[in-house]
Design a protein around this motif. Structure first.
Motif, PDB file in Angstrom:
ATOM      1  N   GLN A 227       0.826  -1.208   0.000  1.00 55.25           N
ATOM      2  CA  GLN A 227       0.000   0.000   0.000  1.00 55.25           C
ATOM      3  C   GLN A 227       0.859   1.256   0.000  1.00 55.25           C
ATOM      4  OE1 GLN A 227      -3.451  -0.119  -0.362  1.00 55.25           O
ATOM      5  NE2 GLN A 227      -3.058   2.034  -0.863  1.00 55.25           N
ATOM      6  N   ASP A 228       1.973   1.221   0.741  1.00 55.05           N
ATOM      7  CA  ASP A 228       2.883   2.372   0.761  1.00 55.05           C
ATOM      8  C   ASP A 228       3.387   2.696  -0.644  1.00 55.05           C
ATOM      9  OD1 ASP A 228       2.627   2.509   3.522  1.00 55.05           O
ATOM     10  OD2 ASP A 228       4.523   1.477   3.931  1.00 55.05           O
ATOM     11  N   VAL A 229       3.777   1.663  -1.383  1.00 57.89           N
ATOM     12  CA  VAL A 229       4.299   1.874  -2.736  1.00 57.89           C
ATOM     13  C   VAL A 229       3.188   2.344  -3.671  1.00 57.89           C
ATOM     14  CG1 VAL A 229       5.369   0.755  -4.736  1.00 57.89           C
ATOM     15  CG2 VAL A 229       6.201   0.244  -2.430  1.00 57.89           C
ATOM     16  N   VAL A 230       2.014   1.753  -3.557  1.00 54.47           N
ATOM     17  CA  VAL A 230       0.872   2.170  -4.373  1.00 54.47           C
ATOM     18  C   VAL A 230       0.544   3.641  -4.116  1.00 54.47           C
ATOM     19  CG1 VAL A 230      -1.636   1.909  -4.614  1.00 54.47           C
ATOM     20  CG2 VAL A 230      -0.157  -0.105  -4.687  1.00 54.47           C
ATOM     21  N   ASP A 231       0.509   4.035  -2.850  1.00 51.82           N
ATOM     22  CA  ASP A 231       0.206   5.423  -2.509  1.00 51.82           C
ATOM     23  C   ASP A 231       1.261   6.376  -3.071  1.00 51.82           C
ATOM     24  OD1 ASP A 231      -2.030   4.569  -1.149  1.00 51.82           O
ATOM     25  OD2 ASP A 231      -1.104   4.676   0.838  1.00 51.82           O
ATOM     26  N   TYR A 232       2.513   5.944  -3.051  1.00 50.86           N
ATOM     27  CA  TYR A 232       3.593   6.796  -3.532  1.00 50.86           C
ATOM     28  C   TYR A 232       3.541   6.957  -5.050  1.00 50.86           C
ATOM     29  CZ  TYR A 232       8.263   8.619  -4.416  1.00 50.86           C
ATOM     30  OH  TYR A 232       9.306   9.408  -4.842  1.00 50.86           O
ATOM     31  N   ILE A 233       3.348   5.870  -5.761  1.00 50.29           N
ATOM     32  CA  ILE A 233       3.364   5.926  -7.219  1.00 50.29           C
ATOM     33  C   ILE A 233       2.075   6.523  -7.763  1.00 50.29           C
ATOM     34  CG2 ILE A 233       3.370   4.486  -9.311  1.00 50.29           C
ATOM     35  CD1 ILE A 233       5.445   2.750  -7.988  1.00 50.29           C
ATOM     36  N   GLY A 234       0.954   6.183  -7.156  1.00 49.39           N
ATOM     37  CA  GLY A 234      -0.317   6.703  -7.624  1.00 49.39           C
ATOM     38  C   GLY A 234      -0.714   6.103  -8.962  1.00 49.39           C
ATOM     39  N   GLY A 235      -1.620   6.764  -9.655  1.00 50.02           N
ATOM     40  CA  GLY A 235      -2.030   6.293 -10.967  1.00 50.02           C
ATOM     41  C   GLY A 235      -2.877   5.050 -10.947  1.00 50.02           C
ATOM     42  N   ASP A 236      -3.525   4.777  -9.826  1.00 51.32           N
ATOM     43  CA  ASP A 236      -4.427   3.630  -9.716  1.00 51.32           C
ATOM     44  C   ASP A 236      -3.729   2.295  -9.942  1.00 51.32           C
ATOM     45  OD1 ASP A 236      -6.616   5.329  -9.244  1.00 51.32           O
ATOM     46  OD2 ASP A 236      -6.891   5.632 -11.388  1.00 51.32           O
ATOM     47  N   VAL A 237      -2.455   2.192  -9.568  1.00 54.99           N
ATOM     48  CA  VAL A 237      -1.758   0.921  -9.722  1.00 54.99           C
ATOM     49  C   VAL A 237      -2.110  -0.018  -8.570  1.00 54.99           C
ATOM     50  CG1 VAL A 237       0.175   1.912 -10.997  1.00 54.99           C
ATOM     51  CG2 VAL A 237       0.315   1.723  -8.502  1.00 54.99           C
ATOM     52  N   ASN A 238      -1.912  -1.301  -8.804  1.00 54.60           N
ATOM     53  CA  ASN A 238      -2.023  -2.345  -7.789  1.00 54.60           C
ATOM     54  C   ASN A 238      -0.667  -3.007  -7.680  1.00 54.60           C
ATOM     55  OD1 ASN A 238      -5.220  -2.564  -7.495  1.00 54.60           O
ATOM     56  ND2 ASN A 238      -4.759  -2.404  -9.673  1.00 54.60           N
ATOM     57  N   ALA A 239      -0.380  -3.612  -6.533  1.00 57.33           N
ATOM     58  CA  ALA A 239       0.971  -4.125  -6.304  1.00 57.33           C
ATOM     59  C   ALA A 239       0.957  -5.467  -5.596  1.00 57.33           C
ATOM     60  CB  ALA A 239       1.773  -3.120  -5.476  1.00 57.33           C
TER      61      ALA A 239
END
Length: 377
Positions: A41-53
């Protein structure tokens, strides 16, 4: 050799221990737990753009699963950026597919849109339409992403973004890792942040990430007993490693700022030096984390001093440096693969040197690197 000044050592902040201790307190010493969920979630929040990880145990695992998600199979052609580390290419071969290497362009050192188009058209003429394209944001520098995506869209070819080195970089205000149909990040010990070893797969398609998680956890079918209808892999990150990652994420922008400051130091240190050029962004569209700061050394302008002369002099002084990646089409293991280019990546390899770039470099260490290099002229 034990260097006094390393190329890119790990840089911890202390917060990692809090998350590791939490894992021990909850007895989640396993490839699941709060740290994994939180790190993703930390990485998703940082990158943004509606990505999933999905967090994995290596960046190579992320690349391997990404190719599977993109449908790459035996005998398929995959167009690959030639100037990169072999981990970008090895998963193509794991799947029995054929790498087709494309040269770099001089502005970013990444995949050349011109030769990308040439490669695609030639493959189509041979009735071997490429199944996927892999580009790399080399040393943290974003590629000419709009041009690459435009060509891929024109020919209907899916894209894999190797963002292993570019967490914290951005192109036209958008974070790297969000551009590919599937993207991969590395958290190896020398990267801008680390989980000791580890990686992450990213996609805007939630179903793709769910499939990656399924494959990464041995592809176990939903039965109370162990049943498998697909070949799976043991690729999941551990909850302990993810705890390190959560701590590292709290200082990611600090690490980016520090490495960018290193690059600015080298630009100033070698400004006006004939034959020495520091790699930097072509224009304001590009924002590099400068994971590694690199120089080109042209002996024709330096009075005969070469990249290798500088590397060896730094080594004598206990300072680690490293040539740029040797292009894949020059590697013995890939010598039979097709290559499209004009020798740009070969010239970069011959003249390029990665200088110490760690976010924990001290000012006096940067001055020492500068002094050794300038002392040769």
């Amino acid at each position: 050799m034990m260097f006094r000044i390393w190329l890119s050592p790990p840089h911890t902040c202390g917060k990692e221990l809090e998350f590791i201790q939490d894992a021990f307190d909850k007895n989640w010493i396993a490839p699941m737990g709060d740290n994994i969920d939180g790190f993703e979630q930390d990485v998703v929040d940082y990158i943004g753009g509606d990505v999933n990880a999905v967090a994995l145990n290596t960046g190579t695992a992320a690349l391997h699963l990404a190719l599977i998600l993109l449908g790459v199979k035996r005998d398929d052609y995959v167009i690959c950026q030639g100037l990169t580390f072999s981990a970008t290419i090895n998963p193509v071969v794991y799947l029995g597919a054929t790498p087709v290497f494309v040269d770099s362009e001089l502005e970013t050192w990444n995949l050349s849109p011109y030769f990308l188009r040439k490669a695609i058209e030639d493959c189509i003429r041979k009735n071997k339409r490429p199944k996927a394209i892999i580009w790399v944001n080399l040393y943290g520098m974003p590629a000419q992403i709009d041009e690459i995506k435009s060509i891929a869209d024109e020919y209907g070819i899916v894209l894999l973004e190797d963002a292993a080195e570019s967490l914290g970089s951005a192109y036209r205000g958008r974070k790297c890792g969000a551009f590919g149909d599937v993207s991969a990040i590395s958290f190896n010990g020398n990267k801008i942040i680390t989980t000791s070893n580890g990686g992450m797969l990213l996609s805007k398609k939630k179903e793709s990430v769910e499939k990656a998680l399924f494959l990464a956890t041995q592809a176990r079918d939903p039965f109370p007993y162990y049943q498998h209808s697909h070949i799976g892999y043991n690729y999941r990150m551990s909850n302990i490693s993810a705890g390190i990652g959560r701590g590292q994420m709290t200082v990611l922008q600090d690490r980016v700022n520090a490495r960018r400051a290193n690059n600015a130091f080298y630009q100033q240190a070698f400004a006006g030096m004939p034959g020495i050029k520091v790699h930097k962004e072509p224009n304001s569209d590009f924002y590099s984390n400068h994971w590694l700061s690199c120089i080109l050394v042209d002996p024709a302008q330096t009075g005969g001093v070469s990249r290798e002369d500088i590397r060896l002099k730094l080594r004598e002084s206990g300072i680690e440096s490293r040539p740029l990646w040797k292009p894949m089409h020059l590697q013995p293991v890939f010598e039979d693969c097709v290559f499209y280019g004009d020798g740009t990546s070969e010239k970069l390899f011959e003249q390029g040197l990665c200088l110490p770039s760690g976010s924990n470099l001290k000012p006096e260490e940067l001055e020492e690197v500068k002094g050794v290099v300038l002392g040769m002229f």
